[in-house]
Design an enzyme around this catalytic site. Structure first.
Site, mmCIF file in Angstrom:
data_model
loop_
_atom_site.group_PDB
_atom_site.id
_atom_site.type_symbol
_atom_site.label_atom_id
_atom_site.label_comp_id
_atom_site.label_asym_id
_atom_site.label_seq_id
_atom_site.Cartn_x
_atom_site.Cartn_y
_atom_site.Cartn_z
ATOM 1 N N LYS A 1 0.814 -1.193 0.000
ATOM 2 C CA LYS A 1 0.000 0.000 0.000
ATOM 3 C C LYS A 1 0.859 1.259 0.000
ATOM 4 C CE LYS A 1 -3.247 -2.231 3.159
ATOM 5 N NZ LYS A 1 -3.755 -2.177 4.560
ATOM 6 N N GLY A 2 2.112 1.096 0.408
ATOM 7 C CA GLY A 2 2.965 2.254 0.700
ATOM 8 C C GLY A 2 3.182 3.214 -0.457
ATOM 9 N N ASP B 1 14.664 -1.093 1.218
ATOM 10 C CA ASP B 1 15.312 -1.302 2.507
ATOM 11 C C ASP B 1 16.284 -2.484 2.357
ATOM 12 O OD1 ASP B 1 15.740 -0.999 5.229
ATOM 13 O OD2 ASP B 1 13.998 -2.160 5.818
ATOM 14 N N PHE C 1 13.565 4.590 10.892
ATOM 15 C CA PHE C 1 12.230 4.164 10.477
ATOM 16 C C PHE C 1 11.398 5.394 10.164
ATOM 17 C CE2 PHE C 1 8.068 2.360 10.375
ATOM 18 C CZ PHE C 1 8.299 1.140 9.768
ATOM 19 N N VAL C 2 10.925 5.458 8.914
ATOM 20 C CA VAL C 2 10.190 6.650 8.482
ATOM 21 C C VAL C 2 8.708 6.354 8.249
ATOM 22 C CG1 VAL C 2 12.152 7.899 7.509
ATOM 23 C CG2 VAL C 2 10.939 6.233 6.083
HETATM 24 P P1 IMP Z 1 12.515 -4.563 1.904
HETATM 25 O O1 IMP Z 1 11.976 -5.802 1.298
HETATM 26 O O2 IMP Z 1 13.286 -4.823 3.159
HETATM 27 O O3 IMP Z 1 13.313 -3.707 0.930
HETATM 28 O O4 IMP Z 1 11.288 -3.742 2.452
HETATM 29 C C1 IMP Z 1 10.530 -2.909 1.694
HETATM 30 C C2 IMP Z 1 9.212 -2.609 2.426
HETATM 31 O O5 IMP Z 1 9.380 -2.528 3.837
HETATM 32 C C3 IMP Z 1 8.697 -1.277 1.991
HETATM 33 O O6 IMP Z 1 7.870 -1.366 0.869
HETATM 34 C C4 IMP Z 1 7.965 -0.799 3.227
HETATM 35 O O7 IMP Z 1 6.617 -1.267 3.219
HETATM 36 C C5 IMP Z 1 8.676 -1.451 4.391
HETATM 37 N N1 IMP Z 1 9.618 -0.517 5.047
HETATM 38 C C6 IMP Z 1 10.962 -0.567 5.042
HETATM 39 N N2 IMP Z 1 11.508 0.451 5.726
HETATM 40 C C7 IMP Z 1 10.461 1.187 6.165
HETATM 41 C C8 IMP Z 1 10.366 2.411 6.932
HETATM 42 O O8 IMP Z 1 11.346 3.051 7.337
HETATM 43 N N3 IMP Z 1 9.099 2.861 7.180
HETATM 44 C C9 IMP Z 1 7.981 2.215 6.747
HETATM 45 N N4 IMP Z 1 8.032 1.081 6.025
HETATM 46 C C10 IMP Z 1 9.253 0.575 5.738
#
Ligand code: IMP
Ligand code: MG
Length: 183
Positions: free
Chosen positions: A44-45, A105, A154-155
């Site tokens: 959803k982000g 991330d 964390f944002v």
């Molecule tokens: P990844 O698979 O670890 O790259 O995570 C990506 C997903 O984690 C993003 O689409 C976000 O939904 C969530 N995420 C990672 N870091 C943050 C943050 O700082 N704030 C909020 N959601 C995050």
């Protein structure tokens, strides 16, 4: 500012500038292509980012949605990715794809999604991310359109949540650690 927010990292004005810059880059890169452009919004982000970005794209484009998650309700990844909503079209051979993601991330989510889309006959898959936390990367991911590199904090806001909250904040802010440390 919201009381759970430690400080604003990217304000509304800067978010608009980022969307303008990325929208222009995407438009210019695909203007002369003979394939259609499909924006894939990762829910959803990326909802708010996609809505603003697509209004800065001045060539024809379609939109579709995918939902994947590597996160539970915590602030750390568990490394497993699940696709809970998929694209309507399975054959993507007529399209150039731009995946639109809120934040990169560890890279586990996008690594998995790109692999899935590559298996569907699409030779151009580009990646557009609003925020990049390179310090936490576990997978090699190439970003084609990058909003902003941010520190390992964390944002929240502008679509990004913690436990489904704060998505409606109009800026990107750092969540106070006490909010998730108390959970
Ligand atoms: P990844 O698979 O670890 O790259 O995570 C990506 C997903 O984690 C993003 O689409 C976000 O939904 C969530 N995420 C990672 N870091 C943050 C943050 O700082 N704030 C909020 N959601 C995050
Ligand atoms: Mg999330």
């Amino acid at each position: 500012m919201h009381r759970d927010c430690e400080r604003i990292l990217i304000d509304e004005k800067e978010l608009k500038e980022i969307c303008k810059r990325l929208g222009k880059q995407i438009s210019d890169d695909f203007r002369d292509s003979d394939k259609k452009l499909l924006l894939v919004c990762i829910l959803k982000g990326s909802l708010i980012f996609t809505a603003d970005l697509m209004r800065e794209i001045d060539i024809p484009c379609e939109i579709d949605f995918m939902k994947a998650s590597s996160y539970g309700d915590r602030t750390i990844s568990n490394g497993t990715v699940h696709i809970s909503l998929d694209l309507k079209k399975q054959d993507l051979s007529d399209y150039n794809i731009v995946i639109i993601e809120d934040i990169l991330d560890t890279g586990n989510t996008l690594y998995h999604l790109i692999n899935v889309l590559e298996g569907r006959g699409c030779d151009t898959i580009k990646l557009c991310v609003l925020l990049d936390k390179p310090e936490r990367r576990e997978r090699p991911i190439i970003v084609d359109y990058e909003g902003k590199v941010i520190p390992d904090e964390f944002v929240i806001g502008y679509g990004l949540d913690y436990n489904e909250e704060y998505r409606n904040l109009p800026y990107v802010g750092i969540l106070k650690p006490e909010v998730y440390e108390n959970n």
